[in-house]
Design an enzyme around this catalytic site. Structure first.
Site, PDB file in Angstrom:
ATOM      1  N   CYS A 270       0.814  -1.223   0.000  1.00 12.24           N
ATOM      2  CA  CYS A 270       0.000   0.000   0.000  1.00 12.24           C
ATOM      3  C   CYS A 270       0.845   1.270   0.000  1.00 12.24           C
ATOM      4  O   CYS A 270       0.638   2.173  -0.813  1.00 12.24           O
ATOM      5  CB  CYS A 270      -0.972  -0.008   1.175  1.00 12.24           C
ATOM      6  SG  CYS A 270      -0.215   0.088   2.820  1.00 12.24           S
TER       7      CYS A 270
ATOM      8  N   HIS B 205      -5.572   1.987  -4.455  1.00 10.07           N
ATOM      9  CA  HIS B 205      -4.713   1.433  -3.406  1.00 10.07           C
ATOM     10  C   HIS B 205      -4.340  -0.012  -3.711  1.00 10.07           C
ATOM     11  O   HIS B 205      -4.927  -0.656  -4.576  1.00 10.07           O
ATOM     12  CB  HIS B 205      -5.381   1.538  -2.031  1.00 10.07           C
ATOM     13  CG  HIS B 205      -6.535   0.598  -1.831  1.00 10.07           C
ATOM     14  ND1 HIS B 205      -6.853   0.045  -0.612  1.00 10.07           N
ATOM     15  CD2 HIS B 205      -7.461   0.102  -2.698  1.00 10.07           C
ATOM     16  CE1 HIS B 205      -7.914  -0.727  -0.721  1.00 10.07           C
ATOM     17  NE2 HIS B 205      -8.303  -0.710  -1.976  1.00 10.07           N
TER      18      HIS B 205
ATOM     19  N   HIS C  73      -2.653   1.366   6.905  1.00 17.03           N
ATOM     20  CA  HIS C  73      -2.990   1.279   5.486  1.00 17.03           C
ATOM     21  C   HIS C  73      -3.146   2.679   4.906  1.00 17.03           C
ATOM     22  O   HIS C  73      -3.474   3.631   5.618  1.00 17.03           O
ATOM     23  CB  HIS C  73      -4.277   0.474   5.277  1.00 17.03           C
ATOM     24  CG  HIS C  73      -4.557   0.170   3.840  1.00 17.03           C
ATOM     25  ND1 HIS C  73      -3.718  -0.587   3.056  1.00 17.03           N
ATOM     26  CD2 HIS C  73      -5.584   0.554   3.016  1.00 17.03           C
ATOM     27  CE1 HIS C  73      -4.212  -0.683   1.837  1.00 17.03           C
ATOM     28  NE2 HIS C  73      -5.338   0.002   1.783  1.00 17.03           N
TER      29      HIS C  73
END
Length: 361
Positions: free
Chosen positions: A275, A335, A323
């Site tokens: 990520c 993402h 994240h």
């Protein structure tokens, strides 16, 4: 420098040359690709008890992948620190080499002065001065003696400073070596935890039948859609104008061009990403270097209100900032979700938002 320090330098340089980036698969999460709704829903819907079991599986998988994401951030942070420390160690090694060369040159100068004195009969300049009968020679000699003393003092002072610098460089190299070793251990521990969490999640998923996996995917998609709908329902984006800077648009172009590439933990492209690998590389491509991990992106970058969102901003998720996604406008992010998934576009509100940061303030 003593043999111990020379040995330290040799080991340090060898270790620096041997430092490599560990490649391994990585983590985070996101909404899976939508699954078409069944046309005959009643016959395909599992009984309530079965749904409850799968919901528990979904929650367990979310926990496992979340823990893997946290460990991935720890791994990436240790990796980034190791890179910096390796570069600093190389720089210190070069300084030590240069310091040794300078010290050798100074010793050669001192040796030349000693040889000159020997050629003068072994007597220092002061003795020759006292033995002179010529007043002019005496005055000239006095000036030369004074200059010689100053030169000798300067040479001794320079040698002392160089020796002290070498000792400090050696001490710094030793400290950097210890930090490098500590980060190597931290990376190894984080890698072990990531692999353990991913293996547990994969084992859990492998125990499901095909129909159960399909239903699980539906549950995951429903949860993401419900979260997104609830988020948009708060009116948080009312009045938000999707106007990006030139750099923000470039970051968006880069990130969206990676859609479809696999998630691999610890990866920074070009073939796979985790990520924060995706978001950091998107902004590097836009001409701005930002921290490597989602937690450091949250800690170091300028924070802005969610109501001020613009394309290119980074949305940080979960209370531990484990994240991150890049906002592309219209309530969406791009993402890298988690292992087994690919880079994708998802609802910006499909996961719990911690906050927003802006690289190009």
């Amino acid at each position: 420098m003593g043999t111990g320090k020379r040995g330290l330098l040799a080991v340090a340089v060898t270790v620096v040359c041997a430092v490599t980036v560990l490649a391994a698969p990585g983590t985070a999460f996101a909404a899976p690709s939508p699954t078409p709704a069944p046309t005959t829903a009643p016959t395909l819907t599992p009984p309530p008890s079965h749904s409850a079991d799968l919901e528990a599986v979904r929650e367990k998988l979310d926990t496992l992948y979340h823990d893997a994401a946290v460990a991935t951030d720890a791994y990436n942070a240790a990796e980034e620190q190791a890179r910096k420390q390796s570069a600093e160690l190389v720089e210190l090694a070069q300084k030590i080499v240069e310091g040794r060369e300078e010290l050798d040159a100074l010793k050669d100068r001192a040796g030349a002065a000693a040889r000159s004195q020997y050629r003068g009969g072994g007597l220092p300049d002061e003795a020759h001065l006292l033995l002179s009968d010529d007043p002019d020679d005496f005055l000239d000699g006095a000036g030369r003696v004074l200059q010689g003393q100053r030169a000798a003092d300067g040479l001794i002072g320079e040698m002392t400073r160089t020796q002290q610098d070498l000792e400090q460089y050696s001490a710094d190299a030793s400290a950097q070596w210890q930090k490098l070793e500590a980060n190597r251990k931290a990376k190894a521990a984080a890698q072990k935890k990531v692999e353990k969490q991913i293996a547990a999640a994969e084992k859990l998923e492998s125990q499901l039948e095909k129909e159960e996996k399909e239903r699980l995917a539906q549950l995951q998609e429903q949860a993401a859609q419900q979260a997104q709908t609830a988020w948009l329902g708060t009116g948080v984006l009312d009045g938000v104008e999707d106007e990006a800077t030139a750099q923000g648009l470039e970051a968006v172009r880069y990130a969206t061009a990676q859609v479809g590439k696999p998630y691999v933990w610890g990866a920074e492209g070009p073939d796979s990403f985790d990520c924060s690998g995706l978001t950091s590389q998107a902004w590097v491509n836009a001409g701005r270097t930002i921290p490597r991990t989602s937690q450091e992106q949250w800690r170091q970058l300028e924070r802005v209100a969610v109501t001020d969102l613009r394309p290119g901003d980074l949305i940080i998720y979960f209370d531990d900032a484990s994240h991150v996604g890049l906002y592309v406008g219209n309530g969406s992010i791009v993402h890298a979700p988690r292992p087994g998934r690919t880079v994708t576009v998802a609802g910006a509100g499909s996961m719990p938002i911690l906050g927003v940061v802006r690289p190009d303030v």
